[in-house]
Motif scaffolding. Sequence first.
Motif, mmCIF file in Angstrom:
data_model
loop_
_atom_site.group_PDB
_atom_site.id
_atom_site.type_symbol
_atom_site.label_atom_id
_atom_site.label_comp_id
_atom_site.label_asym_id
_atom_site.label_seq_id
_atom_site.Cartn_x
_atom_site.Cartn_y
_atom_site.Cartn_z
ATOM 1 N N TYR A 33 0.830 -1.194 0.000
ATOM 2 C CA TYR A 33 0.000 0.000 0.000
ATOM 3 C C TYR A 33 0.873 1.256 0.000
ATOM 4 O O TYR A 33 2.016 1.238 0.456
ATOM 5 N N TYR A 35 0.286 5.204 1.508
ATOM 6 C CA TYR A 35 -0.529 6.128 2.261
ATOM 7 C C TYR A 35 0.132 7.508 2.231
ATOM 8 O O TYR A 35 1.349 7.620 2.141
ATOM 9 N N PHE A 90 3.919 7.043 3.217
ATOM 10 C CA PHE A 90 4.243 5.771 3.857
ATOM 11 C C PHE A 90 3.887 4.613 2.940
ATOM 12 O O PHE A 90 2.778 4.549 2.401
ATOM 13 N N GLN A 99 -0.991 -4.471 9.205
ATOM 14 C CA GLN A 99 -0.105 -3.873 8.211
ATOM 15 C C GLN A 99 1.193 -3.402 8.857
ATOM 16 O O GLN A 99 1.198 -2.942 9.996
ATOM 17 N N PHE A 101 4.302 -0.820 8.367
ATOM 18 C CA PHE A 101 4.605 0.425 7.674
ATOM 19 C C PHE A 101 6.107 0.669 7.579
ATOM 20 O O PHE A 101 6.871 0.285 8.479
ATOM 21 N N GLY A 102 6.490 1.323 6.499
ATOM 22 C CA GLY A 102 7.860 1.790 6.367
ATOM 23 C C GLY A 102 8.071 3.038 7.203
ATOM 24 O O GLY A 102 7.130 3.558 7.815
ATOM 25 N N PRO A 103 9.286 3.567 7.208
ATOM 26 C CA PRO A 103 9.614 4.726 8.036
ATOM 27 C C PRO A 103 9.098 6.043 7.478
ATOM 28 O O PRO A 103 9.136 7.060 8.163
#
Lengths: 110, 114
Positions: A33, A35, A90, A99, A101-103
């Motif tokens: 995804y 965001y 993100f 989920q 999430f990346g940084p």
Amino acid sequence: DTAVSQTPKYLVTQMGNDKSIKCEQNLGHDTMYWYKQDSKKFLKIMFSYNNKELIINETVPNRFSPKSPDKAHLNLHINSLELGDSAVYFCAAGTPYEQYFGPGTRLTVT
Amino acid sequence: SQKIEQNSEALNIQEGKTATLTCNYTNYSPAYLQWYRQDPGRGPVFLLLIRENEKEKRKERLKVTFDTTLKQSLFHITASQPADSATYLCARPHSGGGADGLTFGKGTHLIIQP
């Protein structure tokens, strides 16, 4: 090991430029995804990809184009950048139930 | 459209007390709700998922409830610590579920004071 990684961490560019943000996950999930978190910290879904296929495009301008070369990568290309594109982006990977999430990538358009 | 409403103002709690955060949703009840924690400059981190048919879910010092009559979920942190200070986000499936992603609330900024 980083589960979801994004590059770059910070991106400063001028209006009208084209830029890309890369995302990679090593979790083996089929779904990824993108965001967008605006200045008011509101996190909104942009795109969802399942097994390299686009699932949703949530009213995002067509200047934004996600590209998924394989299941582990979902890159975001942005053309003709505008001031309103400034935000933190993100990437995430996971299932509907959890989920990761990346940084985040902080994009600043000047 | 489906919405998630959280009190985005800062919530100040004394260390050791129980912090209670509220999440309200509109329209039909989602199949589940999720809670995430977000620290400054970082991505959200998954904490708990509670399904529509579950009244309560616990994980260590965390407890989540789901009230379909009130269209509300409550998130509790017992014996709160300064390290619990963060923004807490409530989320529901964006549409029908599946791989559509999540709709998030604006989050509640929790501050635990020593």
